[in-house]
Scaffold this motif. Structure first.
Motif, PDB file in Angstrom:
ATOM      1  N   VAL A   1     -64.276 -11.228 104.485  1.00  0.00           N
ATOM      2  CA  VAL A   1     -62.962 -12.411 103.570  1.00  0.00           C
ATOM      3  C   VAL A   1     -62.215 -12.902 104.809  1.00  0.00           C
ATOM      4  CG1 VAL A   1     -61.292 -11.874 101.779  1.00  0.00           C
ATOM      5  CG2 VAL A   1     -63.371 -11.540 101.607  1.00  0.00           C
ATOM      6  N   ASN A   2     -61.830 -14.041 104.645  1.00  0.00           N
ATOM      7  CA  ASN A   2     -60.880 -14.182 106.020  1.00  0.00           C
ATOM      8  C   ASN A   2     -61.661 -14.049 107.583  1.00  0.00           C
ATOM      9  OD1 ASN A   2     -59.498 -15.011 103.848  1.00  0.00           O
ATOM     10  ND2 ASN A   2     -58.497 -13.129 103.862  1.00  0.00           N
ATOM     11  N   GLY A   3     -62.574 -13.935 108.101  1.00  0.00           N
ATOM     12  CA  GLY A   3     -63.043 -13.199 108.904  1.00  0.00           C
ATOM     13  C   GLY A   3     -63.225 -11.915 108.915  1.00  0.00           C
TER      14      GLY A   3
ATOM     15  N   LEU B   1     -64.864 -10.954  91.500  1.00  0.00           N
ATOM     16  CA  LEU B   1     -64.359 -11.248  92.517  1.00  0.00           C
ATOM     17  C   LEU B   1     -62.543 -10.954  92.879  1.00  0.00           C
ATOM     18  CD1 LEU B   1     -64.292 -12.275  96.028  1.00  0.00           C
ATOM     19  CD2 LEU B   1     -64.681 -14.168  95.334  1.00  0.00           C
ATOM     20  N   LEU B   2     -61.845 -11.993  92.493  1.00  0.00           N
ATOM     21  CA  LEU B   2     -60.426 -11.666  91.617  1.00  0.00           C
ATOM     22  C   LEU B   2     -60.187  -9.929  92.222  1.00  0.00           C
ATOM     23  CD1 LEU B   2     -57.607 -12.845  91.151  1.00  0.00           C
ATOM     24  CD2 LEU B   2     -58.310 -12.675  88.609  1.00  0.00           C
ATOM     25  N   GLU B   3     -61.021  -9.182  91.113  1.00  0.00           N
ATOM     26  CA  GLU B   3     -60.507  -7.577  91.139  1.00  0.00           C
ATOM     27  C   GLU B   3     -60.806  -6.726  92.638  1.00  0.00           C
ATOM     28  OE1 GLU B   3     -60.894  -7.617  86.672  1.00  0.00           O
ATOM     29  OE2 GLU B   3     -62.248  -6.652  87.920  1.00  0.00           O
TER      30      GLU B   3
ATOM     31  N   VAL C   1     -60.317 -19.779  95.163  1.00  0.00           N
ATOM     32  CA  VAL C   1     -60.924 -18.913  96.764  1.00  0.00           C
ATOM     33  C   VAL C   1     -60.880 -19.784  96.799  1.00  0.00           C
ATOM     34  CG1 VAL C   1     -59.745 -16.651  96.494  1.00  0.00           C
ATOM     35  CG2 VAL C   1     -62.030 -17.175  96.053  1.00  0.00           C
ATOM     36  N   LEU C   2     -61.918 -20.127  98.403  1.00  0.00           N
ATOM     37  CA  LEU C   2     -62.242 -20.458  99.160  1.00  0.00           C
ATOM     38  C   LEU C   2     -63.680 -19.774  99.243  1.00  0.00           C
ATOM     39  CD1 LEU C   2     -60.611 -22.956 101.611  1.00  0.00           C
ATOM     40  CD2 LEU C   2     -61.173 -23.363  99.218  1.00  0.00           C
ATOM     41  N   VAL C   3     -65.232 -20.518  98.973  1.00  0.00           N
ATOM     42  CA  VAL C   3     -66.742 -18.854  99.600  1.00  0.00           C
ATOM     43  C   VAL C   3     -67.318 -20.369 100.283  1.00  0.00           C
ATOM     44  CG1 VAL C   3     -68.887 -18.609  97.937  1.00  0.00           C
ATOM     45  CG2 VAL C   3     -66.291 -18.329  97.232  1.00  0.00           C
ATOM     46  N   ASP C   4     -67.232 -20.261 101.669  1.00  0.00           N
ATOM     47  CA  ASP C   4     -67.727 -21.123 102.025  1.00  0.00           C
ATOM     48  C   ASP C   4     -67.219 -22.285 102.289  1.00  0.00           C
ATOM     49  OD1 ASP C   4     -69.993 -19.108 103.243  1.00  0.00           O
ATOM     50  OD2 ASP C   4     -71.296 -19.503 101.486  1.00  0.00           O
ATOM     51  N   GLY C   5     -66.229 -22.196 102.023  1.00  0.00           N
ATOM     52  CA  GLY C   5     -65.442 -23.330 102.444  1.00  0.00           C
ATOM     53  C   GLY C   5     -64.815 -24.389 100.714  1.00  0.00           C
ATOM     54  N   THR C   6     -66.236 -24.288  99.723  1.00  0.00           N
ATOM     55  CA  THR C   6     -65.634 -24.926  98.750  1.00  0.00           C
ATOM     56  C   THR C   6     -64.574 -23.986  97.472  1.00  0.00           C
ATOM     57  OG1 THR C   6     -67.824 -24.186  97.855  1.00  0.00           O
ATOM     58  CG2 THR C   6     -67.666 -26.503  98.635  1.00  0.00           C
ATOM     59  N   PRO C   7     -64.221 -24.548  96.891  1.00  0.00           N
ATOM     60  CA  PRO C   7     -62.980 -23.508  95.669  1.00  0.00           C
ATOM     61  C   PRO C   7     -63.904 -23.670  94.454  1.00  0.00           C
ATOM     62  CG  PRO C   7     -62.199 -26.667  96.094  1.00  0.00           C
ATOM     63  CD  PRO C   7     -63.489 -25.964  96.882  1.00  0.00           C
ATOM     64  N   GLN C   8     -63.589 -21.979  94.932  1.00  0.00           N
ATOM     65  CA  GLN C   8     -64.073 -21.214  93.132  1.00  0.00           C
ATOM     66  C   GLN C   8     -63.419 -20.601  92.422  1.00  0.00           C
ATOM     67  OE1 GLN C   8     -67.904 -19.178  93.558  1.00  0.00           O
ATOM     68  NE2 GLN C   8     -68.505 -21.264  94.949  1.00  0.00           N
TER      69      GLN C   8
ATOM     70  N   VAL D   1     -65.680 -15.787 102.390  1.00  0.00           N
ATOM     71  CA  VAL D   1     -64.330 -16.237 101.458  1.00  0.00           C
ATOM     72  C   VAL D   1     -62.812 -15.995 101.678  1.00  0.00           C
ATOM     73  CG1 VAL D   1     -62.794 -15.308  99.291  1.00  0.00           C
ATOM     74  CG2 VAL D   1     -65.295 -14.705  99.925  1.00  0.00           C
ATOM     75  N   THR D   2     -62.041 -17.529 101.834  1.00  0.00           N
ATOM     76  CA  THR D   2     -61.184 -17.648 102.037  1.00  0.00           C
ATOM     77  C   THR D   2     -60.432 -16.953 101.380  1.00  0.00           C
ATOM     78  OG1 THR D   2     -62.043 -18.709 103.203  1.00  0.00           O
ATOM     79  CG2 THR D   2     -59.514 -18.725 103.696  1.00  0.00           C
ATOM     80  N   THR D   3     -59.117 -16.227 101.236  1.00  0.00           N
ATOM     81  CA  THR D   3     -58.479 -16.176 100.256  1.00  0.00           C
ATOM     82  C   THR D   3     -56.626 -17.279 101.350  1.00  0.00           C
ATOM     83  OG1 THR D   3     -57.318 -14.288 101.673  1.00  0.00           O
ATOM     84  CG2 THR D   3     -58.863 -14.443  99.682  1.00  0.00           C
TER      85      THR D   3
END
Ligand SMILES: Cc1cc2nc3c(=O)[nH]c(=O)nc-3n(C[C@H](O)[C@H](O)[C@H](O)COP(=O)(O)OP(=O)(O)OC[C@H]3O[C@@H](n4cnc5c(N)ncnc54)[C@H](O)[C@@H]3O)c2cc1C
Ligand code: SF4
Ligand code: FES
Ligand code: FES
Lengths: 160, 328
Positions: free
Chosen positions: A14-16, A29-31, A56-63, A78-80
């Motif tokens: 997550v975030n690197g 994933l949200l929880e 959030v972004l999963v490998d750069g795509t919004p999910q 994952v990018t938040t």
């Protein structure tokens, strides 16, 4: 298989940062982001896929993190919203949202910013139609969408 | 907060392994692809598997492949976004790709799969509610109860077929491959569904849909028209897939499949017979649409009035035929 629903080890980046967590397989994933990792920038709205607050972004795509089981995306990045700025320097999309007053209560903003970032990363000068389409799953109940769309256009110019 | 109930998550690495665990756990298990239909239903207590079997870890279920006959085979776990992004599919099956592009929202399409879309649960305003809401009103036949709240005299559930891509796949004559404990079989998409909102699929619960096979488009041009409340997010209130072959300005053949007007998608191509050998004009189209919409039975279990939805079925059929004929 152990007992129904017994905790499992999950490896998630997550975030690197690589995390190894002991989680319930039925936590979304949200929880996991909000409760296990304390990354509360990701918001929960409808929790049923209808509002986009949890994007959030999963490998750069919004999910929609409210409808993703972390087990499904193990090994992905994952990018938040916490991972978008460069230290205290805002991401151009964040800066443009501020400049345009593209938020009021801010609840939709993390999802809006991430959907916009994903769009601009692949298409730095989108048309209005493309912006509308990219944000069509992110509901805002406060601002009206015009300032948001203008912010995305500006951010695209700043990122070009 | 709407939380998921307890379950265990399994990650088979092959279709064979998935089929085996699915038949082992039987009705206690369910497969999950994107999870965009299953997870909200589990949060609302509409589905209660103890074991959830993830299909996303199986490479065999990914990928879009051109077939020898000039068609395409699309893996069940290909996402709707991947379909929308494929120029080859768009050129061959504009109706199918447009239907995929109209499903819900971009973020949902990034995880929602084509296999999950074909298997998506039927919908009803009395069913797509939280457990507490349904308990307060009294449960219905589809889950936990024994009568239909919409049509109390009906012996079967009338929940609505809601897949956008199913009618488009049917209009192209597509088939699906199903793998179960007794091996593999290939069936037309049309025969996957039946006229019962509760038991809406004909496939056995322990069969896994592994791919969608689209035949060569030949000279078929296609379209999809979706009627819904908002321009995004919402399920179809009426969906119409049309496919047409033209010779100059004359219609050579035409297929029409309608959905969201009953528990299964309906092939109403019969009504299009009147178009064959003719030029498309307003009067003829209206006639054909009126005939084709006859089997549509919208009930008071979705947004907006069912009388209006019935009327819109005719309009959507006219529009779909026109749009198919205009595809370049
Ligand atoms: C807000 C919202 C709006 C939506 N709008 C639309 C819409 O407009 N149009 C539309 O068509 N759908 C819509 N959906 C429903 C759903 O998101 C999509 O149909 C999606 O394509 C389902 O795919 P999935 O992979 O996420 O399915 P999942 O949730 O993983 O699975 C759906 C069902 O199919 C079964 N299944 C999945 N894959 C297989 C397989 N390979 N073999 C056998 N069984 C399988 C699962 O057990 C489950 O019962 C919407 C959902 C939400 C939450
Ligand atoms: S159609 Fe009737 S039985 Fe089916 S979900 Fe609706 S109320 Fe329940
Ligand atoms: S909280 Fe996930 S879409 Fe609303
Ligand atoms: S700023 Fe309040 S919901 Fe968008």
């Amino acid at each position: 298989m152990g007992n129904i629903g017994s905790r499992e080890i999950l490896r998630l980046s997550v975030n690197g940062r690589q995390h190894e967590l002991l989680v319930k397989p039925y936590a979304t994933l949200l929880e996991v982001l909000r409760e296990d990792l304390r990354l509360t920038g990701t918001k929960h709205g409808c929790e049923a896929g209808e509002c986009g607050a949890c994007v959030v972004l999963v490998d750069g795509t919004p999910q929609l993190s409210c409808l993703v089981l972390p087990g499904q995306i193990e090994g992905s990045e994952v990018t938040t919203i916490e991972g978008v700025s460069n230290g205290s320097e805002l991401h151009p999309v964040q800066q443009a949202f501020m400049d345009h007053g593209a938020l009021q209560c801010g609840y939709c903003t993390p999802g809006m910013v991430l959907s916009s970032k994903a769009l601009l990363d692949s298409n730095p000068s989108p048309t209005r139609d493309e912006i509308n389409e990219a944000l069509s799953g992110n509901l805002c109940r406060c601002t009206g969408y015009v300032s948001i769309i203008e912010a995305v256009e500006d951010a695209g110019r700043a990122m070009a | 907060m709407l939380r998921l109930p307890r379950f265990s998550y399994l990650r088979p690495g092959s279709v064979a392994e998935a089929a085996q665990v699915l038949s082992e756990y039987g009705s206690r298990a369910r497969v999950v692809a994107g999870g965009t239909d299953l997870l909200p239903k589990m949060k609302r207590g509409q589905m209660e598997p103890e074991v959830v079997i993830g299909l996303g870890h199986i490479n065999e279920l990914r990928g879009i492949r051109a077939t020898e006959d000039g068609g395409f085979e699309i893996g069940a776990c290909v996402t709707l976004s991947e379909v929308v992004a494929s120029p080859e599919l768009r050129a061959a099956y504009p109706g199918y790709v447009h239907a995929a592009a109209l499903v819900s929202t971009p973020a949902l399409r990034n995880s929602g799969t084509i296999g999950g879309n074909l298997c998506v649960d039927t919908r009803c305003n009395y069913y797509d509610e939280s457990y507490e809401w349904r308990k307060a009103l009294g449960f219905c036949m589809k889950k936990d109860g024994n009568i239909c709240r919409v049509a109390p005299a009906s012996a079967t559930c009338r929940a609505i077929a809601s897949s956008d891509t199913a009618p488009a796949a049917i209009s192209m004559g597509a088939t699906v491959v199903l793998v179960g404990p007794n091996g593999q079989r290939e069936v037309p998409v049309e025969s996957l569904y039946q006229d019962d909102g509760q038991f809406y699929m004909t496939k056995a619960p322990d069969e896994i849909l592994t791919s969608l096979r689209m035949p060569s488009p030949g000279h078929w041009k296609s379209s999809y028209v979706k009627v819904r409340n908002r321009g995004s997010i919402d399920f179809p209130l009426v969906g119409v897939a049309a496919a047409i072959q033209m010779k100059g300005s004359l219609v050579e053949a035409c297929r029409i499949v309608i959905t969201a007007v009953g528990p299964q998608p309906l092939d109403v191509s019969q009504a299009a017979g009147a178009l064959v050998g003719k030029e498309i004009d307003d009067t003829l189209l209206e006639e054909v649409a009126t005939e084709a919409a006859k089997p549509a039975r919208p009930l008071d279990n979705a947004d907006l009035s069912y009388v209006w939805r019935k009327r819109m079925t005719r309009r959507a059929i006219e529009q779909a035929i026109r749009e198919a004929a205009e595809v370049g």
